[in-house]
Design a protein around this motif. Structure first.
Motif, PDB file in Angstrom:
ATOM      1  N   LYS A  77      61.508 -68.758   5.892  1.00  0.00           N
ATOM      2  CA  LYS A  77      61.754 -69.929   6.743  1.00  0.00           C
ATOM      3  C   LYS A  77      62.822 -69.582   7.774  1.00  0.00           C
ATOM      4  CE  LYS A  77      60.475 -74.045   4.227  1.00  0.00           C
ATOM      5  NZ  LYS A  77      60.747 -75.471   4.034  1.00  0.00           N
ATOM      6  N   HIS A  81      65.913 -75.097   9.795  1.00  0.00           N
ATOM      7  CA  HIS A  81      66.140 -76.051   8.715  1.00  0.00           C
ATOM      8  C   HIS A  81      67.630 -76.234   8.411  1.00  0.00           C
ATOM      9  CE1 HIS A  81      61.854 -75.429   8.048  1.00  0.00           C
ATOM     10  NE2 HIS A  81      61.860 -76.525   7.333  1.00  0.00           N
ATOM     11  N   LYS A 109      59.811 -73.928  -8.025  1.00  0.00           N
ATOM     12  CA  LYS A 109      58.455 -74.494  -8.008  1.00  0.00           C
ATOM     13  C   LYS A 109      57.691 -74.151  -9.275  1.00  0.00           C
ATOM     14  CE  LYS A 109      57.059 -75.625  -3.357  1.00  0.00           C
ATOM     15  NZ  LYS A 109      56.489 -75.246  -2.090  1.00  0.00           N
ATOM     16  N   ALA A 274      62.480 -86.359   0.908  1.00  0.00           N
ATOM     17  CA  ALA A 274      61.195 -85.773   1.321  1.00  0.00           C
ATOM     18  C   ALA A 274      60.043 -86.670   0.915  1.00  0.00           C
ATOM     19  CB  ALA A 274      61.027 -84.395   0.687  1.00  0.00           C
ATOM     20  N   GLY A 275      60.280 -87.586  -0.047  1.00  0.00           N
ATOM     21  CA  GLY A 275      59.149 -88.317  -0.614  1.00  0.00           C
ATOM     22  C   GLY A 275      59.005 -89.751  -0.197  1.00  0.00           C
ATOM     23  N   ARG A 418      55.320 -72.380   0.693  1.00  0.00           N
ATOM     24  CA  ARG A 418      56.311 -73.435   0.914  1.00  0.00           C
ATOM     25  C   ARG A 418      55.664 -74.748   1.318  1.00  0.00           C
ATOM     26  NH1 ARG A 418      61.617 -71.770   1.216  1.00  0.00           N
ATOM     27  NH2 ARG A 418      61.992 -73.961   0.712  1.00  0.00           N
ATOM     28  N   CYS A 420      54.158 -78.574   0.834  1.00  0.00           N
ATOM     29  CA  CYS A 420      54.774 -79.747   0.220  1.00  0.00           C
ATOM     30  C   CYS A 420      54.599 -79.736  -1.299  1.00  0.00           C
ATOM     31  CB  CYS A 420      54.147 -81.004   0.816  1.00  0.00           C
ATOM     32  SG  CYS A 420      54.743 -82.513   0.067  1.00  0.00           S
TER      33      CYS A 420
HETATM   34  C1  HEM Z   1      52.469 -88.283   3.155  1.00  0.00           C
HETATM   35  C2  HEM Z   1      53.610 -87.838   2.624  1.00  0.00           C
HETATM   36  C3  HEM Z   1      54.181 -86.469   2.812  1.00  0.00           C
HETATM   37  C4  HEM Z   1      54.007 -85.577   3.831  1.00  0.00           C
HETATM   38  C5  HEM Z   1      53.142 -85.741   5.083  1.00  0.00           C
HETATM   39  C6  HEM Z   1      54.786 -84.399   3.507  1.00  0.00           C
HETATM   40  C7  HEM Z   1      54.844 -83.257   4.289  1.00  0.00           C
HETATM   41  C8  HEM Z   1      55.600 -82.150   3.985  1.00  0.00           C
HETATM   42  C9  HEM Z   1      55.703 -80.974   4.822  1.00  0.00           C
HETATM   43  C10 HEM Z   1      55.008 -80.793   6.169  1.00  0.00           C
HETATM   44  C11 HEM Z   1      56.535 -80.097   4.204  1.00  0.00           C
HETATM   45  C12 HEM Z   1      56.991 -78.747   4.723  1.00  0.00           C
HETATM   46  C13 HEM Z   1      58.317 -78.972   5.425  1.00  0.00           C
HETATM   47  C14 HEM Z   1      58.939 -77.741   5.978  1.00  0.00           C
HETATM   48  O1  HEM Z   1      58.600 -76.624   5.623  1.00  0.00           O
HETATM   49  O2  HEM Z   1      59.818 -77.910   6.825  1.00  0.00           O
HETATM   50  C15 HEM Z   1      56.953 -80.707   2.965  1.00  0.00           C
HETATM   51  C16 HEM Z   1      57.805 -80.108   2.058  1.00  0.00           C
HETATM   52  C17 HEM Z   1      58.227 -80.717   0.890  1.00  0.00           C
HETATM   53  N1  HEM Z   1      57.871 -81.961   0.417  1.00  0.00           N
HETATM   54 FE1  HEM Z   1      56.556 -83.232   1.290  1.00  0.00          FE
HETATM   55  N2  HEM Z   1      55.406 -84.596   2.301  1.00  0.00           N
HETATM   56  C18 HEM Z   1      55.069 -85.841   1.829  1.00  0.00           C
HETATM   57  C19 HEM Z   1      55.464 -86.416   0.640  1.00  0.00           C
HETATM   58  C20 HEM Z   1      56.266 -85.826  -0.307  1.00  0.00           C
HETATM   59  C21 HEM Z   1      56.623 -86.400  -1.588  1.00  0.00           C
HETATM   60  C22 HEM Z   1      56.099 -87.745  -2.108  1.00  0.00           C
HETATM   61  C23 HEM Z   1      57.491 -85.538  -2.196  1.00  0.00           C
HETATM   62  C24 HEM Z   1      58.177 -85.616  -3.543  1.00  0.00           C
HETATM   63  C25 HEM Z   1      58.087 -86.587  -4.393  1.00  0.00           C
HETATM   64  C26 HEM Z   1      57.650 -84.394  -1.313  1.00  0.00           C
HETATM   65  C27 HEM Z   1      58.430 -83.284  -1.584  1.00  0.00           C
HETATM   66  C28 HEM Z   1      58.513 -82.161  -0.782  1.00  0.00           C
HETATM   67  C29 HEM Z   1      59.331 -81.000  -1.102  1.00  0.00           C
HETATM   68  C30 HEM Z   1      60.211 -80.824  -2.324  1.00  0.00           C
HETATM   69  C31 HEM Z   1      59.136 -80.083  -0.053  1.00  0.00           C
HETATM   70  C32 HEM Z   1      59.774 -78.698   0.093  1.00  0.00           C
HETATM   71  C33 HEM Z   1      58.839 -77.658  -0.472  1.00  0.00           C
HETATM   72  C34 HEM Z   1      59.292 -76.254  -0.139  1.00  0.00           C
HETATM   73  O3  HEM Z   1      60.120 -76.106   0.755  1.00  0.00           O
HETATM   74  O4  HEM Z   1      58.822 -75.292  -0.773  1.00  0.00           O
HETATM   75  N3  HEM Z   1      56.892 -84.604  -0.179  1.00  0.00           N
HETATM   76  N4  HEM Z   1      56.362 -81.947   2.847  1.00  0.00           N
END
Ligand code: HEM
Length: 478
Positions: A77, A81, A109, A274-275, A418, A420
């Protein structure tokens, strides 16, 4: 260095100012026009590879996805960020999304994967059922005109609080942001939006020695997370609840070094940040599309009724296992996410040794690369000539090959190692909330002439989704 940087990528087309300074990008990010529109224009004007900064290259070519957002030998990354990171009392509070240590992210993860898997999240379905039924109940008495953008933000925060730590925050019952948590989350997103193009300068201003060693956090989300963790310890700790905090604490039993107390705190904060709003934005925008397009809404209702018809007692929300089998419901959600993405974060990565050839273009080591999702989402070769139209059917028709292509191009949740972590939680919530709303209520846009106003920048949340709303039928349970 400017001349050297300019020279290294001189063959890649893009706006001339972008080749010399990141201020061009910063200016684009903070204009009234959405950055999504800007990226669409860059793709249309310069083709599938665009230079958008002195050291930045974007691809709207599908073959670049497995290299930039890969599953093996992944590109790290990039530093965009950094502005998301927070420090309290001399230590960094983990933000999973901002974690640049990919090996640590992979280990985290691995521990959490089973619970966040499509089967694992069903363990939290009862939490979602609870808040969906609360949402329906509140909307019966909320008045004839409501703003679904607000209601779904309150719903998503209450839901994530239940899944995260079994505590009801009461956003829906109070009909307001509690303790400024939503506002604080949005301010943090706005901070990220403003600074991600210049992370070093942000670090100098906001992460200097004095700021890092500040004793107290000013963020209400962080305060809430700290209280939640303390309360859980007081209530007996591990094994007392069915929620994510319990999962994090269980993980600490097997790997105390990785799941340190500060990591548990960071994960609790990440779950909320994030959620909550991410799910709220996507659900509200999908509802806007459904209410605007009566044919789509009627078709969706017919599909839901085919598996869950209303009875004399009313309409019961079916289990997720049933809702997952509804292709049109899935297509409605994917299509609104494609046309009006609410998360426009640039998924930037840094080119490392051995990965300098991306989609046939030579990109030197150290260059920041990203996928231009706006270019992909509006590519007629992928989505057809009518790509500007909201038409869920496109996800269901066409050849198998075409559908595979569309699904590969759909990066709403990112892709690769990485991607979501909460994708299955988000789908669980979206399927349930949308089904319950369309089956229980009749709705029409209160101001159809206003269209959908999304905030510019990396979070395109809907400014408002005001609808006139009334119960659907006397024989439904409303
Ligand atoms: C419609 C709803 C959601 C969308 C569109 C979404 C979208 C994303 C995207 C695009 C990323 C990548 C971000 C990046 O690399 O900068 C991400 C990462 C992440 N999201 Fe979501 N997200 C959603 C809901 C959620 C929910 C409900 C949770 C937890 C309960 C969650 C937890 C995370 C986590 C922990 C990451 C980091 C993963 C990593 O870096 O390996 N997200 N999400």
């Amino acid at each position: 260095t400017s001349v050297l940087q300019y020279w290294r990528l001189r063959k890649i087309p893009g706006p001339p100012a972008a080749a010399w300074t990141n201020l061009w990008l910063m200016w684009q990010m903070n204009r009234k026009e959405s950055f999504y529109e800007t990226r669409k224009r860059l793709h249309q004007r310069y083709g599938p590879v665009q230079r958008y900064g002195p050291n930045r290259v974007m691809f709207s070519d599908l073959s670049a996805v497995p290299v930039i957002l890969g599953t093996t030998n992944i590109l790290p990354k990039a530093s965009n960020h950094e502005p998301l990171k927070a420090w309290v009392n001399g230590s960094e509070v983990l933000s999973f999304v901002a974690l640049t240590d990919d090996a640590k992210a992979a280990r985290l993860k691995r521990n959490l994967h089973a619970t966040f898997s499509s089967h694992g999240v069903l363990g939290y379905e009862a939490h979602v059922d609870h808040t969906v039924s609360e949402l329906v109940g509140h909307l019966q008495t909320a008045g004839s005109m409501v703003d679904l953008a607000d209601w779904l933000s309150w719903f998503a925060f209450d839901t994530v609080a239940r899944i995260g730590f079994s505590e009801d925050q009461g956003f829906m019952s109070r009909r307001q942001d509690v303790d400024g948590a939503l506002e604080a989350g949005r301010r943090r997103f706005e901070h990220w939006n403003f600074w991600w193009t210049l992370p070093s300068l942000e670090g100098l201003i906001y992460k200097n020695w004095v700021a890092r060693n500040r004793k107290k956090s000013r963020s209400s989300i962080m305060r809430l997370a700290m209280q939640v963790v303390e309360r859980r310890k007081a209530k007996g700790g591990l094994g007392t609840h069915n929620d994510l905090l319990d999962l994090y604490m269980q993980s600490a039993e097997s790997d105390p070094q990785l799941f340190s107390p500060s990591t548990i705190l960071g994960l609790t904060i990440t779950t909320m940040q994030a959620g909550a709003e991410t799910t709220a934005y996507s659900t509200a925008i999908c509802m806007f599309c459904l209410v605007r397009d009566k044919h789509v809404l009627a078709k969706l209702r017919a599909e839901i009724e085919s598996v869950a018809p209303p009875t004399a007692e009313g309409w019961d929300l079916p289990p997720t296992a049933v809702l997952r089998k509804l292709p049109y419901l899935e297509a409605c959600i994917k299509e609104s996410g494609r046309l009006y993405p609410s998360i426009n974060i640039m998924l930037e990565r840094t080119v490392t040794d051995g990965h300098e050839d991306i989609a046939g273009v030579h990109v030197p080591k150290g260059t920041i690369v990203a996928i231009n999702t706006a270019g992909l989402n509006t590519n007629p070769n992928i989505y057809g000539a009518d790509f500007e139209t909201y038409r869920p059917e496109r996800w269901l028709e066409g050849s198998e090959e075409q559908r595979i292509l569309m699904n590969r191009a759909n990066l709403a949740f990112s892709a690769g190692k990485r991607m979501c972590l909460g994708i299955n939680v988000a789908w669980l919530e979206m399927r349930k909330a949308i089904s319950a709303l369309v089956m229980n209520f009749e709705m029409e846009l209160a101001y159809p002439e206003r269209g959908l106003k999304q905030m510019p920048g990396i979070f395109g949340y809907a400014e408002e989704v005001k609808v006139n709303i009334w119960p659907r039928r006397q024989d439904t349970k409303v």
